[in-house]
Design an enzyme around this catalytic site. Structure first.
Site, mmCIF file in Angstrom:
data_model
loop_
_atom_site.group_PDB
_atom_site.id
_atom_site.type_symbol
_atom_site.label_atom_id
_atom_site.label_comp_id
_atom_site.label_asym_id
_atom_site.label_seq_id
_atom_site.Cartn_x
_atom_site.Cartn_y
_atom_site.Cartn_z
ATOM 1 N N THR A 118 0.857 -1.191 -0.036
ATOM 2 C CA THR A 118 -0.186 0.195 0.013
ATOM 3 C C THR A 118 0.607 0.961 -0.382
ATOM 4 O OG1 THR A 118 -1.200 1.977 1.444
ATOM 5 C CG2 THR A 118 -0.242 -0.234 2.561
ATOM 6 N N GLU A 154 -0.007 3.609 1.532
ATOM 7 C CA GLU A 154 0.413 4.065 3.313
ATOM 8 C C GLU A 154 1.161 3.550 3.685
ATOM 9 O OE1 GLU A 154 -1.643 5.812 5.785
ATOM 10 O OE2 GLU A 154 -2.707 6.157 3.607
ATOM 11 N N TYR A 170 -1.473 -0.155 10.339
ATOM 12 C CA TYR A 170 -1.619 -0.088 9.489
ATOM 13 C C TYR A 170 -0.336 -0.350 8.849
ATOM 14 C CZ TYR A 170 -3.692 -1.142 4.708
ATOM 15 O OH TYR A 170 -3.357 -1.193 3.599
ATOM 16 N N LYS A 224 2.310 -3.448 7.231
ATOM 17 C CA LYS A 224 2.441 -3.219 5.895
ATOM 18 C C LYS A 224 3.811 -3.597 5.163
ATOM 19 C CE LYS A 224 -2.155 -4.326 3.819
ATOM 20 N NZ LYS A 224 -2.600 -5.438 3.156
#
Ligand code: NAP
Ligand code: F7E
Length: 349
Positions: A125, A127, A149, A153
């Site tokens: 991701t 992010e 999160y 990841k």
């Protein structure tokens, strides 16, 4: 016939990917986790529920992953399962790390032991770039995760690279920037907005509360991103790819287009509330998908304004259809606030 295994098939991407792979002639297996009430609304919405072979599997349980691989013996594995909501990862950091981070190591170990020849797509991701200061982010940009999160990841992203190099697995990361659709979960800002526009337009709710509306995202259309996942696994060697649109827009811009599309002025209805602010937010993301275009021949087609309008139209239609007495697969029943509106309406009719 090629066999594909999709973890997270009940989510937005899993449902679109299942549809895409069925159309390509794959035998599609999907995993779901044990819930008190299983929820397959997206597969029903796309009218593919009957064609999917479903197996129970939880990424926190190695044995269920091993059993799944032994049963399916897939050619391709798309690991989409995750606790995917950044906001919730601040509230449940350990659970998020277990599923979104360690879950991937469990999957890789199971593949190494049971089906080392299978190809793995890992849902990485944007992010992972976190609150960075680069005008664009691509495969070379440094990562600086800004949430539990994103940290989970990033851990998963690196473990995929380690298993690729160390054990020769065909394992690739797709670094996907935000991608949205009418199947997006209602907790994410885009669908939260389009769903609210529909409720306001139909006179079911007076306002919308949001957090940081100045953040900027590279938003694309989910069904197009699914094709990129597949292309990544068809590539001759395992590699990591950024999938994005090379554009960025603020939440304010999203609000403006969404409300205008329904003939409304967002400033009249939107309030910002402290409780929707994150302890740390990512203020700016804009991906550069040049590598994917050059090597995979992939590029996005749907522009930002069109994406917003697709989502608003679908939510207006859903609430309108429901008010008109129609029944259809829909997630509104799974969210406390929407369920209350639906139940109140039923009670007074
Ligand atoms: P989503 O709609 O939230 O779907 C997540 C899926 O993971 C659901 O099927 C969920 O099952 C499943 N899941 C959650 N916990 C699990 C567990 N412990 N064991 C097994 N399955 C579990 O997410 P999405 O938008 O489709 O995204 C797909 C993947 O891409 C995710 O990994 C996400 O982090 C990543 N990603 C998404 C975007 C984006 O913009 N959409 C961008 C980059 C990366 P339930 O239905 O039971 O909850
Ligand atoms: O937030 C701001 C919020 O939750 C977008 C996931 O799919 O994409 C997604 O993560 C922005 C943030 O998505 C509200 O603070 C303001 O700046 O829709 P979001 P996300 O955090 O970008 C990435 C690529 C993933 O990998 C993730 O899995 O909008 N924002 N007010 C709000 N966000 C939410 N959710 N709710 C608000 O009320």
């Amino acid at each position: 016939m090629k066999k594909a295994l999709i973890t997270g098939i009940t989510g937005q991407d899993g449902a679109y990917l299942a549809d895409f792979l069925l159309k390509k002639g794959y035998r599609v297996f999907g995993t779901y986790r044990r819930l008190s009430t299983p929820n397959f609304w997206r597969l029903q919405y796309l009218n593919i529920f009957e064609q999917i072979e479903l197996l129970p599997c939880d990424l926190i349980d190695s044995y269920s992953i091993i059993e799944t691989l032994k049963t399916v013996r897939p050619d391709e594995i798309y690991n989409l399962a995750a606790q995917s909501f950044v906001g919730a990862s601040f509230e449940q950091p350990l659970a998020s790390g277990e599923v979104t981070g360690l879950g991937v190591t469990r999957m890789l170990e199971a593949i190494r032991l049971i089906t080392p020849e299978a190809r793995l797509y890992q849902a990485s991701t944007s992010e992972m770039y976190g609150d960075n200061s680069f005008p664009f982010q691509d495969e070379q940009t440094v990562f600086c995760p800004s949430s539990p999160y994103a940290a989970a990841k990033l851990y998963a992203h690196h473990v995929v690279k380690i298993y690729r190099k160390g054990y020769g697995l065909f394992a690739s990361n797709g670094i996907l920037f935000n991608h949205e659709s009418p199947l997006r979960g209602m907790e994410f800002v885009t669908r939260k907005i389009t769903n609210a526009v529909a409720k306001i337009k139909h006179g079911l709710e007076p306002s919308l509360e949001l957090g940081n509306i100045d953040s900027s995202r590279d938003w694309g259309y989910a069904p197009e991103y699914i094709e990129a996942m597949w292309l990544i696994l068809q590539h001759e060697k395992p590699e990591d790819f950024v999938i994005a649109t090379n554009t960025t827009h603020t939440v304010r811009e999203f609000l403006d287009i969404a409300f205008r599309h329904a003939g409304l002025y967002w400033q009249t209805y939107v309030k910002t509330e402290e409780r929707y602010q994150r302890p740390v937010d990512v203020s700016y993301l804009k991906g550069d998908f040049a590598k994917a275009r050059e090597i995979l021949g992939w590029e996005p087609k749907t522009e930002f304004k069109e994406l917003v309008q697709i989502m608003v139209d679908k939510d207006l239609e859903r609430w309108g259809d429901w008010l008109g007495g129609k029944h259809f697969p829909w997630d509104a029943w799974n969210y406390p606030n929407e369920k209350k509106i639906l139940s109140r309406k039923l009670k007074y009719e």
